[in-house]
Design a protein around this motif. Structure first.
Motif, short mmCIF file in Angstrom:
data_model
loop_
_atom_site.label_atom_id
_atom_site.label_comp_id
_atom_site.label_asym_id
_atom_site.label_seq_id
_atom_site.Cartn_x
_atom_site.Cartn_y
_atom_site.Cartn_z
N HIS A 189 0.85 -1.19 0.00
CA HIS A 189 0.00 0.00 0.00
C HIS A 189 0.88 1.24 0.00
O HIS A 189 1.90 1.30 0.70
N THR A 190 0.50 2.22 -0.77
CA THR A 190 1.33 3.43 -0.94
C THR A 190 1.58 4.14 0.38
O THR A 190 2.71 4.54 0.68
N ILE A 191 0.55 4.30 1.20
CA ILE A 191 0.72 5.01 2.47
C ILE A 191 1.66 4.25 3.39
O ILE A 191 2.49 4.84 4.08
N LEU A 192 1.56 2.91 3.39
CA LEU A 192 2.48 2.10 4.20
C LEU A 192 3.92 2.29 3.75
O LEU A 192 4.83 2.39 4.58
N SER A 193 4.12 2.38 2.44
CA SER A 193 5.49 2.60 1.93
C SER A 193 6.01 3.97 2.38
O SER A 193 7.19 4.10 2.75
N PHE A 194 5.14 5.00 2.37
CA PHE A 194 5.53 6.32 2.87
C PHE A 194 5.99 6.21 4.34
O PHE A 194 7.03 6.76 4.72
N MET A 195 5.21 5.49 5.13
CA MET A 195 5.49 5.38 6.56
C MET A 195 6.80 4.64 6.82
O MET A 195 7.59 5.02 7.69
N LEU A 196 7.04 3.56 6.07
CA LEU A 196 8.26 2.77 6.28
C LEU A 196 9.50 3.59 5.93
O LEU A 196 10.48 3.58 6.68
N VAL A 197 9.45 4.29 4.80
CA VAL A 197 10.60 5.11 4.42
C VAL A 197 10.83 6.22 5.45
O VAL A 197 11.97 6.48 5.86
N ALA A 198 9.75 6.84 5.92
CA ALA A 198 9.86 7.90 6.93
C ALA A 198 10.47 7.38 8.22
O ALA A 198 11.31 8.05 8.84
N PHE A 199 10.07 6.18 8.63
CA PHE A 199 10.62 5.59 9.86
C PHE A 199 12.12 5.37 9.74
O PHE A 199 12.88 5.69 10.66
#
Length: 260
Positions: A189-199
């Motif tokens: 999921h796109t939002i999950l990918s955003f969150m993982l990279v941010a973390f």
């Protein structure tokens, strides 16, 4: 089948490491310049020199293309403008001296933002990314402008990041990213990918501040972990990065960015 997943797991890790070549160069330079005294050059100036040479070598070896260098340069400028404003507002500081400092900001700092776009560009081609149910160009650009503007305006106006995050959820809740590791194609999921990279950027930020790349006000006397709330800031910055890269890719490779 399980054997293939295990194989893909290690290939995925290797490709991720390759995507991080430029960020790793920056980390190694920060670490080296932290423990080794440089006789003829200030530390911040040395880091800038290494970043410039690294970019030239990456393009010369064709690890990065000229088009990717252009994208990275854009993010260097975007990041440097943000740094100049944030340091002026006292959000963080660069305590060491350097010839290549402007208004208290070393020029190498823009490369730390550029390294995020470098990672995205590398991941795009190494994993053959396809963005599915991507928002329209105009909505994506408006969200990017809103996010970037809020980094500046929240110092004297209401911080609307949570409103922006709600808008992001609405825009991307149907979107996902397809990526290929070896032969198998996966999706996230796109939002999950955003969150993982941010973390992971937040983890990198902790390492960077420990190595003295910059300091937050609460780290002046001694280093402490960066507040977890900074993850939301990186989440927003990651979105700007991916949207700009995606919109540029949509021009040349429209099949890789499919609208909702």
């Amino acid at each position: 089948m399980k054997r293939e997943y295990v194989k893909d797991f290690f290939i995925f890790g290797w490709k991720q490491a390759l995507c991080c070549i430029f960020p790793v160069i920056i980390f190694m330079t920060l670490a080296l310049s932290k423990v080794v005294e440089l006789p003829f050059i200030q530390r911040y100036d040395f880091i800038l020199l290494v970043c410039i040479l690294a970019q030239l070598i990456l393009v010369w070896t064709k690890i990065e293309s000229v088009d990717e260098l252009k994208v990275i340069t854009v993010f260097h400028i975007i990041g440097l403008c943000l740094e100049l404003y944030k340091v002026h507002m006292g959000s963080w500081l660069y305590p060491e001296e350097g010839v290549t400092k402007i208004a208290g900001v070393p020029l190498y700092s823009g490369f730390m933002y550029a390294s995020v776009s470098s990672y995205v560009c590398q991941a795009w081609k190494r994993f053959d990314l396809h963005l599915i149910n991507w928002p329209s160009k105009y909505m994506a650009i408006l969200v990017s402008i809103g996010i970037y503007a809020n980094f500046f305006t929240h110092h004297f106006m209401v911080d609307v990041r949570w409103i922006l995050i709600a808008l992001i959820v609405i825009l991307f809740y149907k979107s996902h990213i397809r990526f290929t590791v070896s032969t198998e194609t996966y999706r996230i999921h796109t939002i999950l990918s955003f969150m993982l990279v941010a973390f992971f950027i937040w983890l990198a930020e902790n390492i960077s501040t420990f190595l003295g790349a910059w300091r937050y006000p609460d780290q002046e006397l001694s280093w402490r972990i960066v507040h977890w709330g900074k993850i939301s800031s990186w989440f927003m910055l990651v979105i700007i990065t991916i949207i700009i890269v995606a919109e540029l890719k949509r021009i040349k490779y429209p099949k890789q960015v499919k609208g909702a």
